[in-house]
Design a protein around this motif. Structure first.
Motif, PDB file in Angstrom:
ATOM      1  N   ALA A 161       0.833  -1.200   0.000  1.00 12.80           N
ATOM      2  CA  ALA A 161       0.000   0.000   0.000  1.00 12.80           C
ATOM      3  C   ALA A 161       0.871   1.255   0.000  1.00 12.80           C
ATOM      4  O   ALA A 161       0.535   2.256  -0.639  1.00 12.80           O
ATOM      5  N   GLU A 162       1.990   1.186   0.713  1.00 13.77           N
ATOM      6  CA  GLU A 162       2.930   2.299   0.759  1.00 13.77           C
ATOM      7  C   GLU A 162       4.334   1.774   0.577  1.00 13.77           C
ATOM      8  O   GLU A 162       4.684   0.706   1.098  1.00 13.77           O
ATOM      9  N   LEU A 163       5.144   2.512  -0.160  1.00 14.70           N
ATOM     10  CA  LEU A 163       6.539   2.129  -0.333  1.00 14.70           C
ATOM     11  C   LEU A 163       7.309   2.405   0.948  1.00 14.70           C
ATOM     12  O   LEU A 163       7.032   3.391   1.642  1.00 14.70           O
ATOM     13  N   PRO A 164       8.275   1.559   1.297  1.00 14.61           N
ATOM     14  CA  PRO A 164       9.125   1.846   2.459  1.00 14.61           C
ATOM     15  C   PRO A 164       9.848   3.174   2.268  1.00 14.61           C
ATOM     16  O   PRO A 164      10.051   3.636   1.147  1.00 14.61           O
TER      17      PRO A 164
ATOM     18  N   THR B 263      14.709  -8.091   3.949  1.00 13.66           N
ATOM     19  CA  THR B 263      14.293  -7.474   5.207  1.00 13.66           C
ATOM     20  C   THR B 263      13.695  -6.094   4.988  1.00 13.66           C
ATOM     21  O   THR B 263      12.649  -5.754   5.555  1.00 13.66           O
ATOM     22  N   HIS B 264      14.334  -5.297   4.120  1.00 15.71           N
ATOM     23  CA  HIS B 264      13.919  -3.908   3.968  1.00 15.71           C
ATOM     24  C   HIS B 264      12.747  -3.730   3.008  1.00 15.71           C
ATOM     25  O   HIS B 264      11.886  -2.873   3.225  1.00 15.71           O
ATOM     26  N   TYR B 265      12.711  -4.546   1.925  1.00 17.05           N
ATOM     27  CA  TYR B 265      11.713  -4.324   0.882  1.00 17.05           C
ATOM     28  C   TYR B 265      10.796  -5.520   0.646  1.00 17.05           C
ATOM     29  O   TYR B 265       9.949  -5.477  -0.251  1.00 17.05           O
ATOM     30  N   GLN B 266      10.987  -6.591   1.402  1.00 15.81           N
ATOM     31  CA  GLN B 266      10.116  -7.780   1.342  1.00 15.81           C
ATOM     32  C   GLN B 266      10.203  -8.536   0.013  1.00 15.81           C
ATOM     33  O   GLN B 266       9.250  -9.206  -0.390  1.00 15.81           O
ATOM     34  N   VAL B 267      11.324  -8.423  -0.704  1.00 13.91           N
ATOM     35  CA  VAL B 267      11.511  -9.288  -1.869  1.00 13.91           C
ATOM     36  C   VAL B 267      11.710 -10.720  -1.387  1.00 13.91           C
ATOM     37  O   VAL B 267      12.023 -10.955  -0.218  1.00 13.91           O
ATOM     38  N   GLY B 268      11.532 -11.680  -2.290  1.00 12.72           N
ATOM     39  CA  GLY B 268      11.579 -13.079  -1.887  1.00 12.72           C
ATOM     40  C   GLY B 268      12.914 -13.738  -2.177  1.00 12.72           C
ATOM     41  O   GLY B 268      13.466 -13.588  -3.278  1.00 12.72           O
ATOM     42  N   TYR B 269      13.447 -14.461  -1.191  1.00 16.48           N
ATOM     43  CA  TYR B 269      14.679 -15.234  -1.368  1.00 16.48           C
ATOM     44  C   TYR B 269      14.534 -16.527  -0.567  1.00 16.48           C
ATOM     45  O   TYR B 269      14.223 -16.506   0.629  1.00 16.48           O
ATOM     46  N   ARG B 270      14.766 -17.664  -1.243  1.00 19.05           N
ATOM     47  CA  ARG B 270      14.645 -18.956  -0.540  1.00 19.05           C
ATOM     48  C   ARG B 270      15.688 -19.931  -1.051  1.00 19.05           C
ATOM     49  O   ARG B 270      15.893 -20.034  -2.270  1.00 19.05           O
TER      50      ARG B 270
ATOM     51  N   ASP C 296      11.797   0.231  -8.283  1.00 20.39           N
ATOM     52  CA  ASP C 296      12.928  -0.594  -8.720  1.00 20.39           C
ATOM     53  C   ASP C 296      13.489  -1.443  -7.582  1.00 20.39           C
ATOM     54  O   ASP C 296      14.101  -2.492  -7.830  1.00 20.39           O
ATOM     55  N   ASP C 297      13.315  -0.983  -6.350  1.00 19.08           N
ATOM     56  CA  ASP C 297      13.838  -1.728  -5.208  1.00 19.08           C
ATOM     57  C   ASP C 297      12.989  -2.947  -4.875  1.00 19.08           C
ATOM     58  O   ASP C 297      13.402  -3.790  -4.074  1.00 19.08           O
ATOM     59  N   LEU C 298      11.827  -3.058  -5.481  1.00 21.03           N
ATOM     60  CA  LEU C 298      10.877  -4.111  -5.113  1.00 21.03           C
ATOM     61  C   LEU C 298      10.834  -5.255  -6.111  1.00 21.03           C
ATOM     62  O   LEU C 298      10.014  -6.160  -5.966  1.00 21.03           O
ATOM     63  N   VAL C 299      11.689  -5.229  -7.129  1.00 18.74           N
ATOM     64  CA  VAL C 299      11.674  -6.281  -8.152  1.00 18.74           C
ATOM     65  C   VAL C 299      13.064  -6.909  -8.280  1.00 18.74           C
ATOM     66  O   VAL C 299      14.072  -6.326  -7.885  1.00 18.74           O
ATOM     67  N   VAL C 300      13.088  -8.117  -8.827  1.00 19.50           N
ATOM     68  CA  VAL C 300      14.345  -8.825  -9.074  1.00 19.50           C
ATOM     69  C   VAL C 300      14.962  -8.281 -10.352  1.00 19.50           C
ATOM     70  O   VAL C 300      14.285  -8.163 -11.378  1.00 19.50           O
ATOM     71  N   HIS C 301      16.244  -7.963 -10.291  1.00 15.95           N
ATOM     72  CA  HIS C 301      16.938  -7.412 -11.451  1.00 15.95           C
ATOM     73  C   HIS C 301      17.909  -8.436 -12.028  1.00 15.95           C
ATOM     74  O   HIS C 301      18.226  -9.458 -11.399  1.00 15.95           O
TER      75      HIS C 301
END
Length: 270
Positions: free
Chosen positions: A142-145, A235-242, A151-156
């Protein structure tokens, strides 16, 4: 919208303007139009006439998306048919080579040499213990950190490449991205938030599988600066890593084109 002919449009607009002016003068009323109004009307008529001529009876704002969709589907069908034909031709070449090798010793020796190098080149499937890495975009927020952009919220591309490089450095024997075998000539490219690999486009989450010693592979990931940056973004932007360790993992054989389009000679070989 329908357009009249150019001459009819001009006559209509000029006639209405003149009738309006004469009517006001006959009734003795103070004209409400300034002298520039007829000129504006004339220019508007010229604009409409030009538009009608340019349109040629068609809609200038016609939605072309259905046409583009049809064109894309048609090209995709042609590509699949071409790939099927190429696969059949490769099979025919292999069959003819087998026949020739049966009566030509040098050809048989070369085929044996090629067969011995196929696993290392990535042309045979490989199975063994390994690790799977999954990278994903952040969920819709709903709101950006604070201080973050989209750009910080997607995989590059750099994130995928960091993982791939770390796995190779960790001793990976074979690797695949989105279940597509990765070779030394493979190039990872991102278009927006999609991945382009060997001419195919893939959407996140991106899955990278590597066969090798899981402990060595995980250690290489831990030591990679690029991978650490992406983990911090979790941690900061909630992107996914597993990371998932697999006791038995299968990486498919490469089945695409092996044609080189560009190459350079190393300095040491010159």
């Amino acid at each position: 919208m329908e357009y009249t002919s150019g001459s009819a449009s001009w006559r209509d607009i000029v006639g209405r303007a003149l009738r309006g002016l004469l009517r006001r003068r006959r009734t003795g009323q103070q004209p409400g139009w300034s002298p520039g109004v007829p000129l504006i009307a004339l220019l508007a008529g010229l604009l409409f006439t030009t538009t009608a001529t340019t349109a040629g009876g068609t809609a200038l704002r016609e939605d072309r998306r259905p046409q583009l969709t049809h064109l894309i589907d048609e090209r995709r069908t042609q590509l699949v048919a071409a790939e099927d034909r190429a696969a059949r031709l490769r099979d025919e070449v292999d069959q003819q080579a087998i026949i020739v090798a049966g009566r030509d010793q040098p050809v048989a020796e070369q085929r044996a040499r090629v067969a011995a190098n196929r696993p290392a080149a990535g042309f045979t499937a490989l199975a063994g213990p390994g690790i799977i890495i999954e990278l994903d975009d952040a969920p819709r927020l709903a709101e950006l950190p604070d201080g973050a952009s989209n750009d910080d919220l997607v995989v590059h591309q750099s994130d995928v490449q960091a993982v791939v490089n770390a796995l190779w450095a960790g001793g990976a024997e074979a690797m695949s991205i989105m279940d597509v075998r990765v070779l030394t000539t493979s190039a990872v490219r991102c278009v927006g938030n999609t991945l382009l690999l060997h001419g195919e486009v893939y959407s996140p989450p991106f899955q990278i599988a590597a066969i090798g010693d899981p402990n060595a592979l995980r250690q290489a990931l831990d030591e990679s600066e690029g991978v650490q940056w992406f983990r911090n973004a979790v941690t900061h932007y909630q992107v996914g890593y597993r990371e998932t360790v697999e006791a038995e993992l299968t990486v498919p054989a490469f089945d695409g084109s092996t044609t080189l389009r560009h190459t350079t000679v190393p300095e040491s070989a010159r």
